[in-house]
Scaffold this motif. Structure first.
Motif, PDB file in Angstrom:
ATOM      1  N   ASN A  22       0.828  -1.210   0.000  1.00 40.62           N
ATOM      2  CA  ASN A  22       0.000   0.000   0.000  1.00 40.62           C
ATOM      3  C   ASN A  22       0.861   1.259   0.000  1.00 40.62           C
ATOM      4  OD1 ASN A  22      -2.440  -1.346  -0.051  1.00 40.62           O
ATOM      5  ND2 ASN A  22      -2.674  -1.338   2.163  1.00 40.62           N
ATOM      6  N   LEU A  23       1.930   1.253   0.795  1.00 40.03           N
ATOM      7  CA  LEU A  23       2.826   2.415   0.817  1.00 40.03           C
ATOM      8  C   LEU A  23       3.448   2.663  -0.554  1.00 40.03           C
ATOM      9  CD1 LEU A  23       4.778   2.097   4.201  1.00 40.03           C
ATOM     10  CD2 LEU A  23       3.030   3.760   3.598  1.00 40.03           C
ATOM     11  N   VAL A  24       3.912   1.584  -1.184  1.00 41.60           N
ATOM     12  CA  VAL A  24       4.549   1.707  -2.500  1.00 41.60           C
ATOM     13  C   VAL A  24       3.529   2.184  -3.539  1.00 41.60           C
ATOM     14  CG1 VAL A  24       5.633   0.385  -4.364  1.00 41.60           C
ATOM     15  CG2 VAL A  24       6.376   0.047  -2.021  1.00 41.60           C
ATOM     16  N   THR A  25       2.317   1.640  -3.475  1.00 33.82           N
ATOM     17  CA  THR A  25       1.269   2.043  -4.410  1.00 33.82           C
ATOM     18  C   THR A  25       0.935   3.517  -4.254  1.00 33.82           C
ATOM     19  OG1 THR A  25       0.349  -0.187  -4.353  1.00 33.82           O
ATOM     20  CG2 THR A  25      -1.083   1.551  -5.175  1.00 33.82           C
ATOM     21  N   MET A  26       0.808   3.960  -3.019  1.00 37.73           N
ATOM     22  CA  MET A  26       0.508   5.372  -2.766  1.00 37.73           C
ATOM     23  C   MET A  26       1.642   6.270  -3.265  1.00 37.73           C
ATOM     24  SD  MET A  26      -2.455   5.657  -1.165  1.00 37.73           S
ATOM     25  CE  MET A  26      -2.453   7.001  -0.024  1.00 37.73           C
ATOM     26  N   GLU A  27       2.863   5.857  -3.011  1.00 31.20           N
ATOM     27  CA  GLU A  27       4.017   6.645  -3.449  1.00 31.20           C
ATOM     28  C   GLU A  27       4.062   6.723  -4.969  1.00 31.20           C
ATOM     29  OE1 GLU A  27       8.848   6.356  -3.255  1.00 31.20           O
ATOM     30  OE2 GLU A  27       7.715   5.643  -1.531  1.00 31.20           O
ATOM     31  N   PHE A  28       3.804   5.587  -5.642  1.00 31.00           N
ATOM     32  CA  PHE A  28       3.800   5.563  -7.100  1.00 31.00           C
ATOM     33  C   PHE A  28       2.713   6.480  -7.651  1.00 31.00           C
ATOM     34  CE2 PHE A  28       2.123   3.810 -11.078  1.00 31.00           C
ATOM     35  CZ  PHE A  28       3.246   3.922 -11.875  1.00 31.00           C
ATOM     36  N   ALA A  29       1.515   6.397  -7.069  1.00 28.94           N
ATOM     37  CA  ALA A  29       0.409   7.239  -7.524  1.00 28.94           C
ATOM     38  C   ALA A  29       0.744   8.710  -7.336  1.00 28.94           C
ATOM     39  CB  ALA A  29      -0.864   6.880  -6.769  1.00 28.94           C
ATOM     40  N   GLU A  30       1.380   9.036  -6.234  1.00 32.82           N
ATOM     41  CA  GLU A  30       1.769  10.420  -5.965  1.00 32.82           C
ATOM     42  C   GLU A  30       2.785  10.903  -6.996  1.00 32.82           C
ATOM     43  OE1 GLU A  30       4.145  12.378  -2.381  1.00 32.82           O
ATOM     44  OE2 GLU A  30       2.261  11.466  -1.740  1.00 32.82           O
TER      45      GLU A  30
END
Length: 131
Positions: A60-68
């Protein structure tokens, strides 16, 4: 226990019998050690569940960072495109004005009346006089 060394010795010596880690309020190192001990004491099934929950959390952290980052990149591209469009529009407008002035100057050199030059170019009489 007065020193960190004495605290470490006490904790390591009594780790199996301790229900709660001592000195946690005084030293954050012991809090981290307590977390490690808690994880180490999990059963095989509990450890698998724990590892899965950690994996989901990290995903989830990686996904959020990628989306950002993707959002920033898209915003940057959009901003550049808008800036280029505005710059081209402004450049074209300035170019048209400069072209009118050049034509007006040529017409003035040919001896045409200022009123005719103003009518053809759309420039004011004061602008034509200033050329």
């Amino acid at each position: 226990c007065d020193t960190d060394f004495e605290r470490w010795i006490y904790v390591l010596k009594n780790m199996e019998t301790l229900n709660r880690m001592p000195f946690t309020a005084r030293k954050s190192v012991f809090e981290k050690l307590e977390k490690i001990v808690d994880i180490a004491s999990l059963s095989k099934e509990e450890r698998i569940k724990y590892n899965e929950s950690i994996k989901v959390y990290r995903d989830n952290l990686v996904t959020m960072e990628f989306a950002e980052q993707k959002g920033r990149a898209e915003g940057l591209v959009e901003g550049i495109e808008r800036g280029l469009a505005q710059g081209l529009e402004k450049g074209r407008a300035e170019g048209k004005i400069e072209e009118r002035r050049t034509i007006a100057l040529q017409m003035k050199r040919m001896g045409m009346p200022v009123s005719s030059i103003s009518e053809v170019t759309g420039l004011s009489q004061s602008e034509i006089d200033g050329l």
